[in-house]
Design a protein around this motif. Structure first.
Motif, PDB file in Angstrom:
ATOM      1  N   MET A 184       0.824  -1.210   0.000  1.00  0.00           N
ATOM      2  CA  MET A 184       0.000   0.000   0.000  1.00  0.00           C
ATOM      3  C   MET A 184       0.860   1.262   0.000  1.00  0.00           C
ATOM      4  N   ASN A 185       1.999   1.215   0.704  1.00  0.00           N
ATOM      5  CA  ASN A 185       2.872   2.386   0.741  1.00  0.00           C
ATOM      6  C   ASN A 185       3.573   2.617  -0.597  1.00  0.00           C
ATOM      7  N   ASP A 186       3.874   1.533  -1.319  1.00  0.00           N
ATOM      8  CA  ASP A 186       4.575   1.651  -2.593  1.00  0.00           C
ATOM      9  C   ASP A 186       3.652   2.001  -3.753  1.00  0.00           C
ATOM     10  N   MET A 187       2.346   1.887  -3.563  1.00  0.00           N
ATOM     11  CA  MET A 187       1.425   2.109  -4.684  1.00  0.00           C
ATOM     12  C   MET A 187       1.499   3.524  -5.250  1.00  0.00           C
ATOM     13  N   PRO A 188       1.542   4.582  -4.458  1.00  0.00           N
ATOM     14  CA  PRO A 188       1.628   5.929  -5.059  1.00  0.00           C
ATOM     15  C   PRO A 188       2.884   6.108  -5.891  1.00  0.00           C
ATOM     16  N   THR A 189       4.022   5.560  -5.411  1.00  0.00           N
ATOM     17  CA  THR A 189       5.273   5.688  -6.156  1.00  0.00           C
ATOM     18  C   THR A 189       5.193   4.948  -7.478  1.00  0.00           C
ATOM     19  N   SER A 190       4.680   3.717  -7.444  1.00  0.00           N
ATOM     20  CA  SER A 190       4.589   2.935  -8.674  1.00  0.00           C
ATOM     21  C   SER A 190       3.628   3.557  -9.666  1.00  0.00           C
ATOM     22  N   LEU A 191       2.542   4.136  -9.169  1.00  0.00           N
ATOM     23  CA  LEU A 191       1.586   4.789 -10.066  1.00  0.00           C
ATOM     24  C   LEU A 191       2.197   6.022 -10.714  1.00  0.00           C
ATOM     25  N   SER A 192       2.945   6.813  -9.924  1.00  0.00           N
ATOM     26  CA  SER A 192       3.575   8.005 -10.494  1.00  0.00           C
ATOM     27  C   SER A 192       4.624   7.626 -11.528  1.00  0.00           C
ATOM     28  N   GLN A 193       5.364   6.544 -11.272  1.00  0.00           N
ATOM     29  CA  GLN A 193       6.348   6.086 -12.253  1.00  0.00           C
ATOM     30  C   GLN A 193       5.668   5.616 -13.533  1.00  0.00           C
ATOM     31  N   MET A 194       4.560   4.963 -13.393  1.00  0.00           N
ATOM     32  CA  MET A 194       3.845   4.462 -14.571  1.00  0.00           C
ATOM     33  C   MET A 194       3.340   5.626 -15.422  1.00  0.00           C
ATOM     34  N   PHE A 195       2.759   6.648 -14.761  1.00  0.00           N
ATOM     35  CA  PHE A 195       2.258   7.801 -15.510  1.00  0.00           C
ATOM     36  C   PHE A 195       3.405   8.585 -16.158  1.00  0.00           C
ATOM     37  N   ALA A 196       4.543   8.694 -15.468  1.00  0.00           N
ATOM     38  CA  ALA A 196       5.689   9.409 -16.028  1.00  0.00           C
ATOM     39  C   ALA A 196       6.235   8.678 -17.254  1.00  0.00           C
ATOM     40  N   LYS A 197       6.288   7.349 -17.189  1.00  0.00           N
ATOM     41  CA  LYS A 197       6.769   6.560 -18.321  1.00  0.00           C
ATOM     42  C   LYS A 197       5.835   6.705 -19.520  1.00  0.00           C
ATOM     43  N   ALA A 198       4.536   6.706 -19.274  1.00  0.00           N
ATOM     44  CA  ALA A 198       3.569   6.856 -20.364  1.00  0.00           C
ATOM     45  C   ALA A 198       3.673   8.234 -20.995  1.00  0.00           C
ATOM     46  N   GLN A 199       3.941   9.262 -20.176  1.00  0.00           N
ATOM     47  CA  GLN A 199       4.088  10.613 -20.697  1.00  0.00           C
ATOM     48  C   GLN A 199       5.340  10.732 -21.565  1.00  0.00           C
ATOM     49  N   GLN A 200       6.427  10.079 -21.149  1.00  0.00           N
ATOM     50  CA  GLN A 200       7.655  10.105 -21.938  1.00  0.00           C
ATOM     51  C   GLN A 200       7.454   9.425 -23.292  1.00  0.00           C
ATOM     52  N   GLN A 201       6.736   8.299 -23.310  1.00  0.00           N
ATOM     53  CA  GLN A 201       6.477   7.602 -24.571  1.00  0.00           C
ATOM     54  C   GLN A 201       5.631   8.467 -25.503  1.00  0.00           C
ATOM     55  N   ALA A 202       4.676   9.181 -24.967  1.00  0.00           N
ATOM     56  CA  ALA A 202       3.839  10.047 -25.793  1.00  0.00           C
ATOM     57  C   ALA A 202       4.646  11.188 -26.383  1.00  0.00           C
ATOM     58  N   GLN A 203       5.559  11.758 -25.594  1.00  0.00           N
ATOM     59  CA  GLN A 203       6.402  12.845 -26.096  1.00  0.00           C
ATOM     60  C   GLN A 203       7.336  12.355 -27.191  1.00  0.00           C
ATOM     61  N   GLN A 204       7.901  11.153 -27.031  1.00  0.00           N
ATOM     62  CA  GLN A 204       8.791  10.607 -28.055  1.00  0.00           C
ATOM     63  C   GLN A 204       8.046  10.358 -29.356  1.00  0.00           C
ATOM     64  N   GLN A 205       6.811   9.842 -29.280  1.00  0.00           N
ATOM     65  CA  GLN A 205       6.026   9.621 -30.493  1.00  0.00           C
ATOM     66  C   GLN A 205       5.691  10.932 -31.183  1.00  0.00           C
ATOM     67  N   GLN A 206       5.425  11.971 -30.387  1.00  0.00           N
ATOM     68  CA  GLN A 206       5.110  13.270 -30.979  1.00  0.00           C
ATOM     69  C   GLN A 206       6.328  13.865 -31.687  1.00  0.00           C
ATOM     70  N   ARG A 207       7.504  13.693 -31.123  1.00  0.00           N
ATOM     71  CA  ARG A 207       8.738  14.207 -31.744  1.00  0.00           C
ATOM     72  C   ARG A 207       9.050  13.483 -33.047  1.00  0.00           C
ATOM     73  N   SER A 208       8.881  12.161 -33.013  1.00  0.00           N
ATOM     74  CA  SER A 208       9.150  11.374 -34.237  1.00  0.00           C
ATOM     75  C   SER A 208       8.186  11.725 -35.356  1.00  0.00           C
ATOM     76  N   SER A 209       6.928  11.979 -35.010  1.00  0.00           N
ATOM     77  CA  SER A 209       5.943  12.334 -36.045  1.00  0.00           C
ATOM     78  C   SER A 209       6.217  13.726 -36.600  1.00  0.00           C
ATOM     79  N   SER A 210       6.716  14.662 -35.730  1.00  0.00           N
ATOM     80  CA  SER A 210       7.027  16.018 -36.230  1.00  0.00           C
ATOM     81  C   SER A 210       8.241  16.017 -37.153  1.00  0.00           C
ATOM     82  N   ARG A 211       9.209  15.133 -36.912  1.00  0.00           N
ATOM     83  CA  ARG A 211      10.391  15.045 -37.790  1.00  0.00           C
ATOM     84  C   ARG A 211      10.008  14.529 -39.173  1.00  0.00           C
ATOM     85  N   LYS A 212       9.045  13.646 -39.196  1.00  0.00           N
ATOM     86  CA  LYS A 212       8.624  13.112 -40.511  1.00  0.00           C
ATOM     87  C   LYS A 212       7.914  14.198 -41.299  1.00  0.00           C
TER      88      LYS A 212
END
Length: 212
Positions: A184-212
């Motif tokens: 229960m104590n680790d859940m907030p940390t793991s959730l924040s890491q998951m959301f941060a990772k998803a945000q990074q993937q979205a930014q990378q996809q946006q950059r790759s699409s703008s280069r094309k």
């Protein structure tokens, strides 16, 4: 000549329509519920499917003149008393009535009633619901009360059950509680890491699409 012919035809048609129309009549009578017709308000009306309406006379009688063939719902509209509803069928200058009610199919008819109709009150109208008092049995059927009762029972029983456990079982229960607390104590940390990772993937996809 043509005007005279049209006038004669219209007169014949109107005569035929008048002969097809019939008179529907009935009477309200007293019983154990309505002991005196003077208790009926002057606003008491009798209606036929909302198409025809008439007031009752001082002796309780009512009449509908020139009712065309068809099927109608006869209702007595009174604020103080409840009267039975009738289905009225008019066909070939004959009037037939039968008891009906709310929810009854129009293809079904109840007990027949001879014409002229005689109606008596079924009950006095009651527009108020009596307030229910405290019900102990109903309280025990309430899910919230059952949950509170079960929780209180467990609070009383669990300490005695834990006292009778051997040290090994007590150690396992303590370890299980500790592991659950850590998760229960680790859940907030793991959730924040998951959301941060998803945000990074979205930014990378946006950059790759703008280069094309």
């Amino acid at each position: 000549m043509s005007h005279h012919l049209i006038f004669i035809l219209s007169l014949i048609i109107s005569c035929l329509l008048v002969t097809d129309a019939v008179k529907v009549q009935g009477k309200l009578e007293t019983n154990g519920v309505l002991t005196d017709l003077r208790r009926l308000r002057p606003s008491t009306k009798v209606t036929l499917s909302g198409i025809h309406s008439t007031f009752i006379q001082s002796d309780g009688s009512f009449v509908f003149d020139d009712v065309t063939p068809g099927s109608y719902l006869l209702e007595v509209n009174n604020i103080d008393f409840i009267f039975p509803k009738l289905r009225v069928d008019i066909k070939e200058n004959e009037v037939a009535g039968s008891y009906t009610g709310l929810g009854a199919g129009w293809d079904k008819t109840g007990y027949a009633l001879p014409h002229p109709f005689v109606l008596r009150a079924k009950a006095e109208a009651d527009y108020f619901v009596e307030r229910q008092g405290f019900n102990v049995i109903g309280m025990f059927k309430n899910p919230m009360f059952l949950m509170l009762g079960f929780s209180g029972l467990m609070m009383l029983v669990m300490p005695k059950m834990l006292q009778n456990l051997d040290p090994e079982a007590m150690k396992d229960i303590t370890q299980t509680q500790t592991d659950a607390q850590n998760i229960m104590n680790d859940m907030p940390t793991s959730l924040s890491q998951m959301f941060a990772k998803a945000q990074q993937q979205a930014q990378q996809q946006q950059r790759s699409s703008s280069r094309k």
